[in-house]
Design an enzyme around this catalytic site. Sequence first.
Site, PDB file in Angstrom:
ATOM      1  N   THR A 133     -13.700 -44.791  23.415  1.00 22.19           N
ATOM      2  CA  THR A 133     -15.093 -45.124  23.708  1.00 22.19           C
ATOM      3  C   THR A 133     -15.517 -46.410  23.004  1.00 22.19           C
ATOM      4  OG1 THR A 133     -17.337 -44.376  23.248  1.00 22.19           O
ATOM      5  CG2 THR A 133     -15.648 -43.500  21.830  1.00 22.19           C
ATOM      6  N   ASP A 134     -16.564 -47.048  23.541  1.00 19.88           N
ATOM      7  CA  ASP A 134     -17.116 -48.219  22.856  1.00 19.88           C
ATOM      8  C   ASP A 134     -17.850 -47.835  21.562  1.00 19.88           C
ATOM      9  OD1 ASP A 134     -19.365 -47.005  23.986  1.00 19.88           O
ATOM     10  OD2 ASP A 134     -20.041 -48.769  25.100  1.00 19.88           O
ATOM     11  N   GLU A 135     -18.159 -46.529  21.412  1.00 17.75           N
ATOM     12  CA  GLU A 135     -18.947 -46.113  20.242  1.00 17.75           C
ATOM     13  C   GLU A 135     -18.201 -46.305  18.930  1.00 17.75           C
ATOM     14  OE1 GLU A 135     -21.313 -42.655  20.359  1.00 17.75           O
ATOM     15  OE2 GLU A 135     -21.771 -42.857  22.486  1.00 17.75           O
ATOM     16  N   TYR A 159     -19.059 -37.830  16.051  1.00 12.37           N
ATOM     17  CA  TYR A 159     -18.297 -38.000  17.301  1.00 12.37           C
ATOM     18  C   TYR A 159     -17.489 -39.290  17.268  1.00 12.37           C
ATOM     19  CZ  TYR A 159     -17.369 -39.696  22.032  1.00 12.37           C
ATOM     20  OH  TYR A 159     -16.769 -40.253  23.133  1.00 12.37           O
ATOM     21  N   LYS A 163     -13.394 -39.934  17.143  1.00 13.48           N
ATOM     22  CA  LYS A 163     -12.662 -40.708  18.154  1.00 13.48           C
ATOM     23  C   LYS A 163     -11.923 -41.874  17.487  1.00 13.48           C
ATOM     24  CE  LYS A 163     -12.635 -40.485  22.151  1.00 13.48           C
ATOM     25  NZ  LYS A 163     -11.724 -39.759  23.085  1.00 13.48           N
ATOM     26  N   LEU A 199     -27.786 -37.936  29.182  1.00 11.67           N
ATOM     27  CA  LEU A 199     -29.090 -38.452  29.606  1.00 11.67           C
ATOM     28  C   LEU A 199     -29.331 -38.414  31.125  1.00 11.67           C
ATOM     29  CD1 LEU A 199     -31.785 -39.834  28.775  1.00 11.67           C
ATOM     30  CD2 LEU A 199     -30.654 -42.007  29.254  1.00 11.67           C
TER      31      LEU A 199
END
Length: 358
Positions: A133-135, A159, A163, A199
């Site tokens: 993920t970009d997170e 989270y 990752k 969302l």
Amino acid sequence: MTILVTGGAGFIGANFVLSCLRAGEEPVVNLDKLTYAGNLGSLAAASANPRHLFVKGDICDLELVSDLLRQHAVRAIVHFAAESHVDRSIRGPEDFIRTNITGTFRLLEATRSYVATLPAAAREAFRFVNVSTDEVFGSLGPDAIPFDETSGYFPNSPYSASKAAGDHLVRSYFHTYGLPVITTHCSNNYGPFQFPEKLIPLVILRGQKGESLPVYGDGMNVRDWLYVEDHCEALRAVLAGGKPGATYNIGGDCEKANLDVVHEVCALLDELHPLPGEKAHRELVRFVADRPGHDRRYAIDAGKIRRELGWRPAEDFRSGIRKTVVWYLQNQDWVNDVSSGEYRNWLATNYGSGVDAQ
Ligand code: NAD
Ligand code: DAU
């Protein structure tokens, strides 16, 4: 030859499995634990397909994974299985550590042993695609340039930290053992089969029922949105042409503030599923307590995958969000299936009295 998909009953995994089967390619073994986020209903279109084998199981189960790799002569793994929801990681990180770190580690160990038994040509051709993920890159300031493949890791939630830990293990197996791994970092996906804790489906389903629409903080946090089928296409391009040891960023070049996303969904609902009395859906928006540690902005520079593998998204937000709203409105059986007691408990736990959880 077969592809092993982990987490293929979840949102992106199910879309990926269905797209592989539609493309008429090789068999898919789909290993999924069926947590609250996994749903066999998402795979209904594959239920009679002889090229799809669903196995209910845990990626932490080394013996099971080893058996599957051997029995099905697996030539590639696409690893989606994860705990994926930031808010849940804040309320209870333990499952994230177990699946995203220990699970990824066990998968790597099983793969390392299996790949060592392959003849040289099959070993060369083997791929382990780690869907990240970009997170993991943290939060961008308003004028900062988008994340690229050289961006540093600054994960801010349990989270994204879990990752990131998985990514580091994956990277180490390339450098230490020569395992042919590739990691991808994708931005926010939306589309069919997404669990309504996230969302966009949350807003569609609550808006459809005339319930309040919870927006965290000031609604000005920015995400970079990508239609899920475009992500699946990108992963297939990576599987086919990605370089072992490399990383690829994947994104829609589509930065939007959350409030704008919610307003766009509301406008579509006004058109496709009007509320009684000509009430506008956007009147349902309620600003609620912010997510702790809420990352302000993500944005992806997808130049590398575009240049090297020729991938670019087919959908823009306008076309993708319309397809998505229509899909949720037309798939009430799927929606009713996932709106279980567990989901209602989650709404009550996460939003409390800040929103009318029902
Ligand atoms: P999801 O939560 O919808 O699905 C996860 C799936 O993994 C579920 O089917 C679940 O049952 C399964 N699973 C969980 N723990 C397991 C275990 N121990 N063993 C086997 N299966 C297990 O997630 P998603 O949104 O489809 O995301 C898939 C992957 O893509 C994740 O790794 C996530 O980090 C990554 N990702 C997601 C997004 C996004 O916007 N959703 C963006 C970038 C990257
Ligand atoms: O960026 C990729 C990530 O995108 C993936 O790695 C994650 O698995 C995926 O869940 C998603 O994470 P986000 O936290 O960005 O997605 P979520 O849909 O939970 O939230 C999107 C934005 O909307 C975020 O800024 C928080 C906000 N939000 C979310 C919910 C659920 C609200 O304002 N209200 C809400 O009720």
